[in-house]
Design an enzyme around this catalytic site. Structure first.
Site, short mmCIF file in Angstrom:
data_model
loop_
_atom_site.label_atom_id
_atom_site.label_comp_id
_atom_site.label_asym_id
_atom_site.label_seq_id
_atom_site.Cartn_x
_atom_site.Cartn_y
_atom_site.Cartn_z
N LYS A 1 46.00 13.62 41.97
CA LYS A 1 46.74 14.87 42.12
C LYS A 1 47.22 15.01 43.57
O LYS A 1 46.48 14.69 44.51
CB LYS A 1 45.86 16.06 41.72
N SER B 1 47.27 23.79 36.98
CA SER B 1 48.22 23.17 37.89
C SER B 1 48.17 21.64 37.86
O SER B 1 49.07 20.97 38.37
CB SER B 1 47.93 23.64 39.32
N SER C 1 42.55 24.76 36.08
CA SER C 1 43.65 23.84 36.32
C SER C 1 43.40 22.40 35.92
O SER C 1 44.31 21.58 35.95
CB SER C 1 44.07 23.88 37.80
#
Length: 493
Positions: free
Chosen positions: A77, A153, A177
């Site tokens: 990420k 996210s 997330s």
């Protein structure tokens, strides 16, 4: 057969027997990205040259087959710092942050396990969002149906695994997330106990809530990846020094006698729960009954205040954490400043997106003189009540089970202009972060209406990840939801 159909254990056997090379695995990952990422848009930055060079080096090294992560391609990420590899947090403010000077602790730990970083994955800007539509670059799409969002996210992290672009990925979870995109994309995502995984090198959103965690295709793979990244870190003052069990051992246990709590608030259709999601969760509980577990309905009465408390606390912490992005030390700097104040204002207003600005403003307001006690302090008290609810349930039960999200994934553009409705998607995941306990999402079915995955959430007491793996693996072995694949890009190489 595609190499992505094998588990980590099976891949290590093939690597050890020289049926496949690390270079072939890494090339398969890039070939798949070239084939489908124009549809999925999971990656912001690729690490092609360095990854292939590392793969060639690993192919020259002896491999006993005992390290399940050796030579396996992974996606990271883009809010986890990687030395020499661009780290943007999907924000224009960090668009030129091309050469970070250090690795996050989790990246150092993965380097010791000799994984291969394929690239940096798209996300909601600074991890603020539930759909990946807040990325300043592009919206990642759900591999099961590219008209739908992958969740956020960590949308790029989940979508890359579901699309079989990488074998596993790292995400971060502040209010759901990891678990929400895992549910939407039909993969396995774990939010560890707060403090179990070092946050050093994770670009902070809300420091008392953020946790890095693994996203994988199977529960077994998830346990191996978590094992590699846990442990006390002196570089992180919130890192906890506890004994770490062998999570793979938990996979060998059955669930006979397991006591499951099912919060009535999580299955209430008044909270916007889709009947198909409720039906899938009840079917999962029936599987647990057949496996010898028992379940009872309980109450987590303060969960309904979770969203309000979370957005006050998380936004307050974001307001403080994002103050460092001022256009002076690193990141993008405005070219139109007449003085220092102008430099700060214009760099931030040009660099941050709407959702980030919204949360900074809310947090600054909540922390301001005259409002601190009324909002921030009260939200902290509610947080304690939510934690106490969990503590009381875990006195009698081993795990809490319910849906990960009230609905399956929604269409791109459907909720982006309605922040309050978007925030409600995190209704069932936020309390876990507020309490600091671990939670996992794994697939438990598919919508008959849309064909999209449905996520089952399993929650345990602090440092109870081994219990989660025990419960999740037993369910996974008794079902075949994890074996389903999205029809993306046609036949795989």
């Amino acid at each position: 057969m595609s190499v992505f159909n094998f588990t980590l254990k099976e891949l290590q056997e093939k690597l050890h027997n020289k049926e496949v090379t690390v270079t072939e695995l890494v090339q398969a990952s890039f070939d798949r990205i070239d084939q489908v990422d124009d549809q999925v848009k999971a990656f912001i930055t690729l690490n092609r040259e360095a990854a292939l060079a590392q793969a060639k080096e690993l192919d020259q090294q002896p491999n006993s087959g005992s390290n399940p992560l050796f030579g396996i391609p992974i996606g990271i990420k883009d809010n986890i710092v990687t030395k020499g590899l661009r780290t943007t947090c999907a924000s224009q403010l960090l668009d030129n942050f091309t050469d970070p000077l250090y690795d996050a602790t989790v990246i150092e730990k993965l380097a010791k396990q000799q994984t291969v970083t394929i690239g940096k994955l798209n996300m909601d800007e600074f991890a603020m969002g539930s759909s990946n539509e807040n990325s300043s670059y592009f919206t990642t799409r759900n591999p099961w149906n590219t008209d739908y969002v992958p969740g956020g996210s960590s949308g790029g992290s989940a979508a890359s695994v579901a699309a079989e672009e990488v074998f596993f990925s790292l995400g971060s979870d502040t209010g759901g997330s990891i678990r929400e995109p895992a549910a939407y994309c039909g993969v396995v995502g774990l939010k560890p106990t707060y403090g179990l995984v070092s946050r050093f090198g994770l670009v902070a959103f809300a420091s008392s809530l953020d946790q890095i965690g693994p996203i994988t295709r199977t529960v077994e793979d998830n346990a191996h990846l978590l094992q590699a990244i846990v442990g006390h870190d002196p570089m992180d003052s919130t890192s906890v020094n506890v004994d770490i069990p062998n999570y793979a051992d938990a996979l060998k246990q059955d669930v006979k006698g397991l006591k499951i709590a099912v919060p009535k608030e999580y299955l209430s259709e008044q909270e916007g729960l889709d009947p198909e999601v409720r039906e899938a969760v009840l079917a999962a509980l029936k599987v647990y009954e057949d496996l010898g577990a028992t379940w009872e309905e309980v109450s987590l009465p303060h969960s309904k205040y979770g969203i309000a408390a979370y957005y006050l606390l998380a936004s307050s912490e974001a307001s403080a954490n994002l103050a460092r992005f001022d256009g002076v030390r690193y990141g993008v700097r405005t070219e139109n400043a007449d003085n220092m104040i102008d430099l700060f204002k214009k760099s931030r207003s040009e660099g941050f997106g709407d959702e980030v600005k919204r949360r900074i403003m809310l947090g600054t307001f909540a922390l301001s003189s005259g409002y601190y006690d009324a909002f921030y302090k009260k939200a902290q008290k509610v947080r304690t009540l939510i934690k106490n609810d969990f503590d009381q349930v875990f006195e009698k039960y081993d795990v809490i089970i319910g849906p990960t999200t009230p609905t399956t994934a929604f269409k791109v553009g459907e909720k982006v202009d309605d922040p309050l409705t978007m925030y409600a998607n995190d209704l069932l995941t936020i309390p876990v972060n507020l309490a600091g306990v671990p939670g996992m999402s794994l697939p438990c079915g598919f919508s008959k209406k849309t064909g999209l995955p449905i996520g089952l959430q399993i929650i345990a007491k602090h440092f109870g990840e081994d219990t989660i793996y025990r419960a999740a693996h037993a369910f996974e072995q008794a079902t075949d939801h994890h074996k389903q694949r999205p029809n993306l890009g046609g036949e795989q190489a």
